[in-house]
Motif scaffolding. Structure first.
Motif, PDB file in Angstrom:
ATOM      1  N   GLY A  24       0.836  -1.188   0.000  1.00  0.00           N
ATOM      2  CA  GLY A  24       0.000   0.000   0.000  1.00  0.00           C
ATOM      3  C   GLY A  24       0.872   1.238   0.000  1.00  0.00           C
ATOM      4  N   ASP A  50      -0.297  -0.755  -4.744  1.00  0.00           N
ATOM      5  CA  ASP A  50      -1.607  -0.121  -4.710  1.00  0.00           C
ATOM      6  C   ASP A  50      -1.461   1.388  -4.556  1.00  0.00           C
ATOM      7  N   TYR A 204      -7.884  -3.393   3.158  1.00  0.00           N
ATOM      8  CA  TYR A 204      -6.914  -2.352   3.484  1.00  0.00           C
ATOM      9  C   TYR A 204      -7.015  -2.100   4.986  1.00  0.00           C
ATOM     10  N   LEU A 245      -2.805  -5.282   1.819  1.00  0.00           N
ATOM     11  CA  LEU A 245      -2.001  -4.192   1.258  1.00  0.00           C
ATOM     12  C   LEU A 245      -1.324  -3.392   2.369  1.00  0.00           C
ATOM     13  N   LYS A 247       0.972  -0.985   4.309  1.00  0.00           N
ATOM     14  CA  LYS A 247       1.741   0.150   3.810  1.00  0.00           C
ATOM     15  C   LYS A 247       2.847   0.493   4.793  1.00  0.00           C
TER      16      LYS A 247
END
Length: 290
Positions: A24, A50, A204, A245, A247
Motif C-alpha cells: 500500500g 496499490d 486495506y 495491502l 503500507k
C-alpha cells in the motif's frame, strides 16, 4: 506474469491472478521515498502495488517501477498495479480522471482500477446525484476495460447496498471490492455479498493503524507464534483468502510484512482473533452515502 516470480495469489473473475500481498502506498510521497519503498518491496518478493489518484504518487510509482524492474530481473507483466478514481472525478469527469491515472503511471495499462469512494467530492453524502455519478463512472471504467487500458475494474469502500445496486446495472461485474478489514471489523455481510457475486474481497488497513498491535489477544498469538503482531494480523487475512495491502516506508518493515506465507495460524488462534470483531472502524464510513 512469469511463473518464476509469481507470488501466492488469488484468481479474479477476469481469469487473472492477483497477488495476495501488495504494498500500500497511501501517504508515501516524494520520488526518493517511493523509490526506496518499491526497491525494498521488489527485493522482498512483493509483486503488487496499490496507488490512487488522491495519493498523488502515481507518477513517482510509475517511474520507480520502470527503473527498478530491470534491476530485479522483472518486466512490466510481472507486477500488478492498482490505482483508483478520485471522488472529485466521480461521474462526468471519470474518463478524464482515469486517463490521467494511466498517463501518470505511464506503464501502458493498469491491472486493476477502482472507484475509490461511492460518493462525489463536493456533494453531501445524502445527495441523490451520488448513485447516478457512480453509475456513470462505472460505465466509463467498462469502456476503458473493453479497450484493454484497465485489465480489471472494481470498487472500494462500497457497502452491501452499493454492491447490490452496482450488480443490478453493470455490464461487467467488479473484479474486486477493497475495504477496511481486520479482526475488529470482519465485514461478515459484505464478504457474503462478494462471495455471492464472485467478487474478490480485498483488505486495506489490515493492521488497524497499528492500534491492534497492543491488543492482548494479538500480542499473545504473536508471542506463541514467535512472529510480530503485524505478521499475525496479515496472516489472519490471507489465511482466509483475503488479499492484503500493508503500507510502510521502512524497508525493514516492508520486508517483515512479507513474511506471512511461511507459517500458519491454528484454528483456535484464527477463532480468537475473529472473536475480536466489534464493528470498530479506523477509517472513513461509507454507510451514509446515498
Amino acid at each position: 506474469m512469469s511463473s518464476s516470480s509469481m507470488p501466492p495469489s488469488i484468481l479474479l473473475n477476469t481469469g487473472v491472478q492477483m497477488p495476495l500481498l501488495g504494498l500500500g502506498t497511501y501517504k508515501l510521497r516524494g520520488a526518493e521515498d517511493v523509490y526506496r519503498a518499491v526497491d525494498a518491496a521488489l527485493a522482498a518478493g512483493y509483486r503488487a502495488f496499490d496507488s490512487a489518484a488522491v495519493y498523488r504518487n502515481e507518477a513517482d510509482l510509475g517511474r520507480a517501477l520502470k527503473e527498478l524492474l530491470p534491476k530485479h530481473g522483472l518486466i512490466r507483466e510481472d507486477v500488478f498495479i492498482t490505482s483508483k478514481l478520485g471522488p472529485k472525478d466521480q461521474g462526468e469527469k471519470a474518463m478524464e480522471g482515469a486517463l490521467h491515472s494511466l498517463s501518470q503511471l505511464d506503464l501502458g495499462y493498469i491491472d486493476l482500477y477502482l472507484i475509490h469512494w461511492p460518493g462525489t467530492q463536493g456533494l453531501l453524502v445524502s445527495d441523490q446525484r451520488n448513485p447516478g455519478n457512480r453509475a456513470q463512472s462505472w460505465a466509463t471504467l467498462e469502456e476503458l476495460h473493453a479497450q484493454g487500458k484497465l485489465k480489471a475494474i472494481g470498487v472500494s469502500n462500497y457497502t452491501p447496498a452499493h454492491m447490490r445496486e452496482l450488480m443490478k446495472s453493470c455490464k461487467i461485474p467488479p473484479a474486486v471490492l477493497q475495504v477496511e478489514f481486520h479482526p475488529r471489523f470482519c465485514q461478515t455481510e459484505l464478504r457474503s455479498v462478494c462471495e455471492e457475486y464472485g467478487v474478490c474481497f480485498q483488505a486495506y488497513s489490515s493492521l488497524g493503524r497499528a492500534e491492534l498491535f497492543t491488543d492482548p489477544v494479538v500480542m499473545e498469538v504473536a508471542k506463541n507464534c514467535e512472529r510480530t503482531p503485524a505478521q499475525v494480523l496479515l496472516c489472519w487475512a490471507v489465511q482466509q483468502g483475503v488479499p492484503v495491502l500493508p503500507k510502510s516506508s521502512s524497508p525493514d518493515r516492508i520486508k517483515d510484512n512479507s513474511r506471512i506465507f511461511d507459517f500458519t495460524l491454528s484454528g483456535t488462534d484464527m477463532d480468537r482473533l475473529s472473536a475480536l470483531d466489534c464493528g470498530h472502524k479506523y477509517c472513513w464510513d461509507p454507510s451514509e452515502v446515498a
